[in-house]
Design an enzyme around this catalytic site. Structure first.
Site, PDB file in Angstrom:
ATOM      1  N   HIS A 311     -14.140  16.027   6.019  1.00  0.00           N
ATOM      2  CA  HIS A 311     -14.388  16.418   4.495  1.00  0.00           C
ATOM      3  C   HIS A 311     -14.141  14.790   3.417  1.00  0.00           C
ATOM      4  CE1 HIS A 311     -15.147  19.210   0.993  1.00  0.00           C
ATOM      5  NE2 HIS A 311     -15.924  19.517   1.790  1.00  0.00           N
ATOM      6  N   ASP A 369     -18.396  23.968   8.333  1.00  0.00           N
ATOM      7  CA  ASP A 369     -20.128  24.017   9.143  1.00  0.00           C
ATOM      8  C   ASP A 369     -19.120  23.897  10.697  1.00  0.00           C
ATOM      9  OD1 ASP A 369     -21.299  21.540   6.927  1.00  0.00           O
ATOM     10  OD2 ASP A 369     -21.149  23.866   6.901  1.00  0.00           O
TER      11      ASP A 369
HETATM   12  C1  SDX Z   1     -20.012  20.213   2.993  1.00  0.00           C
HETATM   13  O1  SDX Z   1     -18.405  18.311  -0.629  1.00  0.00           O
HETATM   14  C2  SDX Z   1     -18.159  19.624  -0.235  1.00  0.00           C
HETATM   15  O2  SDX Z   1     -17.433  20.005  -1.025  1.00  0.00           O
HETATM   16  C3  SDX Z   1     -19.211  20.250   0.788  1.00  0.00           C
HETATM   17  C4  SDX Z   1     -19.238  21.155   1.623  1.00  0.00           C
HETATM   18  C5  SDX Z   1     -19.682  22.068   0.140  1.00  0.00           C
HETATM   19  O3  SDX Z   1     -19.106  23.460   0.564  1.00  0.00           O
HETATM   20  O4  SDX Z   1     -20.231  22.194  -0.447  1.00  0.00           O
HETATM   21  O5  SDX Z   1     -17.876  21.896   1.515  1.00  0.00           O
HETATM   22  C6  SDX Z   1     -19.607  22.045   2.576  1.00  0.00           C
HETATM   23  O6  SDX Z   1     -20.960  19.562   3.343  1.00  0.00           O
HETATM   24  C7  SDX Z   1     -19.043  20.151   4.483  1.00  0.00           C
HETATM   25  C8  SDX Z   1     -19.523  18.756   4.807  1.00  0.00           C
HETATM   26  C9  SDX Z   1     -20.304  18.685   6.171  1.00  0.00           C
HETATM   27  N1  SDX Z   1     -20.193  18.135   6.718  1.00  0.00           N
HETATM   28  C10 SDX Z   1     -20.919  17.613   7.576  1.00  0.00           C
HETATM   29  O7  SDX Z   1     -19.784  17.906   8.944  1.00  0.00           O
HETATM   30  C11 SDX Z   1     -21.102  16.111   9.001  1.00  0.00           C
HETATM   31  C12 SDX Z   1     -19.793  15.229   9.738  1.00  0.00           C
HETATM   32  N2  SDX Z   1     -19.174  14.606   8.437  1.00  0.00           N
HETATM   33  C13 SDX Z   1     -19.070  13.369   7.936  1.00  0.00           C
HETATM   34  O8  SDX Z   1     -20.338  12.825   7.465  1.00  0.00           O
HETATM   35  C14 SDX Z   1     -18.621  13.312   6.687  1.00  0.00           C
HETATM   36  O9  SDX Z   1     -17.181  13.867   7.139  1.00  0.00           O
HETATM   37  C15 SDX Z   1     -18.863  13.630   5.387  1.00  0.00           C
HETATM   38  C16 SDX Z   1     -19.710  13.397   5.116  1.00  0.00           C
HETATM   39  C17 SDX Z   1     -18.410  15.127   5.576  1.00  0.00           C
HETATM   40  C18 SDX Z   1     -17.454  13.238   3.967  1.00  0.00           C
HETATM   41  O10 SDX Z   1     -17.566  11.675   4.234  1.00  0.00           O
HETATM   42  P1  SDX Z   1     -16.743  10.794   3.492  1.00  0.00           P
HETATM   43  O11 SDX Z   1     -15.580  11.657   2.330  1.00  0.00           O
HETATM   44  O12 SDX Z   1     -17.978   9.764   2.495  1.00  0.00           O
HETATM   45  O13 SDX Z   1     -15.821  10.147   4.479  1.00  0.00           O
HETATM   46  P2  SDX Z   1     -16.688   8.734   5.447  1.00  0.00           P
HETATM   47  O14 SDX Z   1     -18.135   8.836   5.658  1.00  0.00           O
HETATM   48  O15 SDX Z   1     -16.177   7.851   3.867  1.00  0.00           O
HETATM   49  O16 SDX Z   1     -15.339   8.720   6.387  1.00  0.00           O
HETATM   50  C19 SDX Z   1     -13.810   8.535   5.885  1.00  0.00           C
HETATM   51  C20 SDX Z   1     -13.761   8.272   7.834  1.00  0.00           C
HETATM   52  C21 SDX Z   1     -14.949   6.595   7.963  1.00  0.00           C
HETATM   53  O17 SDX Z   1     -14.230   5.595   9.204  1.00  0.00           O
HETATM   54  P3  SDX Z   1     -13.858   4.256   9.140  1.00  0.00           P
HETATM   55  O18 SDX Z   1     -15.095   3.955   7.948  1.00  0.00           O
HETATM   56  O19 SDX Z   1     -12.950   4.713   6.870  1.00  0.00           O
HETATM   57  O20 SDX Z   1     -13.505   3.687   9.699  1.00  0.00           O
HETATM   58  O21 SDX Z   1     -13.481   8.182   8.886  1.00  0.00           O
HETATM   59  C22 SDX Z   1     -14.637   8.577   9.690  1.00  0.00           C
HETATM   60  C23 SDX Z   1     -16.080   7.810   8.804  1.00  0.00           C
HETATM   61  O22 SDX Z   1     -17.010   6.781   9.795  1.00  0.00           O
HETATM   62  N3  SDX Z   1     -15.760  10.067   9.389  1.00  0.00           N
HETATM   63  C24 SDX Z   1     -15.667  10.831  10.651  1.00  0.00           C
HETATM   64  C25 SDX Z   1     -16.399  11.563  10.411  1.00  0.00           C
HETATM   65  N4  SDX Z   1     -15.930  12.236   9.270  1.00  0.00           N
HETATM   66  C26 SDX Z   1     -15.710  11.118   8.379  1.00  0.00           C
HETATM   67  N5  SDX Z   1     -15.760  10.137  12.049  1.00  0.00           N
HETATM   68  C27 SDX Z   1     -16.194  11.059  13.297  1.00  0.00           C
HETATM   69  N6  SDX Z   1     -17.104  12.029  13.308  1.00  0.00           N
HETATM   70  C28 SDX Z   1     -16.821  12.356  11.541  1.00  0.00           C
HETATM   71  N7  SDX Z   1     -17.526  13.755  11.306  1.00  0.00           N
END
Ligand code: SDX
Length: 434
Positions: A311, A369
């Site tokens: 998140h 989720d």
């Molecule tokens: C919702 O914003 C909100 O409040 C949203 C929400 C709401 O109520 O409105 O809470 C609802 O959207 C919840 C989130 C649902 N999405 C998912 O579950 C999809 C999977 N999660 C990711 O795609 C990600 O965690 C996000 C999109 C939720 C957050 O992305 P960020 O903050 O941009 O973080 P990032 O992509 O920069 O990740 C940071 C690191 C990265 O690694 P590095 O590049 O630093 O090496 O963490 C890794 C990412 O690769 N990472 C994951 C991961 N999520 C982040 N690695 C594996 N699996 C994951 N799920």
């Protein structure tokens, strides 16, 4: 909305031969902000923050999140207390008005919403225009956007009465539209709302009743549905809420703004993650395949991510995920589906991930989720409907934030700038010279 930030010092910025003192402002709780409104005028420079990781887009008094400590408050009330003690309509009243209603106020609000649940009958023909296999989220975007073509008398955003009627219509009609999107996709007749049922009972009946027999709503499942709506109701300045605010800042009507929010929520990184998380659990299929998927999630060369994990704000357990997990167990117990294989996979996946140093180091925890899909699957919804339910519940949050923006005296049209790295000015060349 009355501006309530308090000056609490200044930040010194040295830019070239200039030294700026930028105001620091404090809210009631949470991070202070550096007010950079005057930066461009004083320096000719912009700030750069793609993804808005360090940017507050507005002042708000609706929802507060402390991501490091896993705290979520709606108008100051902790989400777990509201989920356990309130109802979705009472939570709607709280989000929109700022205070919990008295019994008389809640009865009056419930009566108002109940008597706005019907849809203009011509909208039934509108549904006929969609392919039967259209994704229900496509139907939601199209139908909610079309509401401004049916309810012209509540589109003037400068008229408080019209804004209030549009708010009532959107909150009341979303379950009816969502249920019709589902019924249309399965080729069953639309079920009209009933005024003797609660908001969530009505929704479950409109989805699962058929004219061929009576339908009794299971009170345990209706309570679980209501709790799921509460958990999804608002969440500060997330992507879809920011979309609604930006659309609203141009003066667009509320139906168009909510349709924009639905479109943004659909993305798998946002509200679409509940559908993606359940599909992921199905793809994993069994506990013994979890290590393979955890390895893929950690592999930078593999686009696969653990859906329902991570998140932007929560660097601790999403407090909604805890309540959702409890609700998941309640629903599965009620339906005698305790041994649901997807739940076994989800719980083992959560255990493994929370012990894996990749997820620990990156502070990746289950979000709302992760367990919602299993619960909605047990309730009988197809996976394509999961984000529709998210949109149904989040409509009140979008509207509360839109109303706050619309009544903010400092509100102006949102118009971000950029850092430009494209071609500098050059003269046109006739094709004969290229
Ligand atoms: C919702 O914003 C909100 O409040 C949203 C929400 C709401 O109520 O409105 O809470 C609802 O959207 C919840 C989130 C649902 N999405 C998912 O579950 C999809 C999977 N999660 C990711 O795609 C990600 O965690 C996000 C999109 C939720 C957050 O992305 P960020 O903050 O941009 O973080 P990032 O992509 O920069 O990740 C940071 C690191 C990265 O690694 P590095 O590049 O630093 O090496 O963490 C890794 C990412 O690769 N990472 C994951 C991961 N999520 C982040 N690695 C594996 N699996 C994951 N799920």
């Amino acid at each position: 909305m009355e501006n309530k930030t308090k000056p609490s010092g200044s930040a010194t910025l040295n830019v070239g031969d200039k030294t700026l003192e930028l105001p620091v402002l404090s809210g009631s709780v949470g991070p202070d902000v550096i007010d950079v409104k005057s930066l461009y005028a004083q320096t000719g420079m912009f700030t750069l923050d793609p993804g808005f990781t360090s940017t507050a887009s507005c002042e708000s008094q609706i929802t507060y999140i402390d991501g490091d400590n896993g705290v979520l408050l709606y108008r100051g009330y902790p989400i777990d207390q509201l989920a356990d003690n309130s109802s979705f309509l009472e939570t709607c009243y709280l989000l929109l008005n700022g205070e919990l209603p008295s019994k008389a106020e809640l009865d009056d609000y419930t009566h108002t919403i109940t008597h706005h649940t019907m849809l203009h009958t011509q909208l039934d023909r509108f549904f006929e225009g969609y392919r039967r296999d259209a994704h229900p989220m496509a139907v939601m975007v199209g139908t909610v956007g079309a509401l401004s073509a049916f309810y012209h008398d509540s589109t003037d955003i400068n008229d408080p009465m019209q804004r209030m009627i549009a708010t009532h219509r959107l909150i009341a009609k979303m379950p009816t539209i969502a249920a019709r999107a589902y019924k249309y996709s399965v080729g069953q007749p639309f079920i009209s709302p009933r005024n003797d049922l609660s908001y969530s009972e009505n929704f479950l009946r409109m989805c699962f009743a058929v004219p061929a027999e009576d339908y009794e709503v299971n009170p345990v499942l209706a309570k679980a549905m209501d709790k799921i709506f509460i958990l999804h109701a608002d969440h500060e300045q997330n992507a879809s809420t920011s979309t609604v605010r930006l659309a609203g800042s141009s003066g667009a009507n509320p139906f168009a703004c909510i349709a924009a929010g639905i479109a943004c929520l659909w993305g798998p990184s946002h509200g679409g993650a509940n559908e993606a998380a359940l599909n992921m659990l199905r793809e994993i299929g069994s506990v013994d395949r979890i290590p393979e998927f955890v390895r893929r999630a950690k592999d930078k060369n593999d686009p696969f991510r653990l859906m329902g994990f991570g998140h932007r704000v929560y660097k601790n357990y999403d407090p909604r995920a805890k309540v959702m997990q409890k609700t998941c167990h309640e629903v599965l117990d009620e339906l005698d589906k305790r041994d649901e294989p997807l739940l076994q996979v989800a719980m083992e996946l959560e255990k493994i991930a929370l012990e894996d140093e990749y997820f620990v180091e990156k502070k990746l925890y289950p979000n709302i989720d992760f367990y919602s899909g299993i619960t909605l699957n047990a309730l009988g919804f197809p996976v394509e409907m999961y984000t529709v339910l998210f949109a149904l519940a989040r409509t009140v949050g979008w509207i509360a934030q839109w109303e706050e923006m619309t009544t903010d005296p400092t509100q102006r049209i949102g118009r971000p700038r950029q850092i430009y790295t494209g071609a500098t000015e050059r003269d046109y060349k006739p094709v004969s010279e290229r």
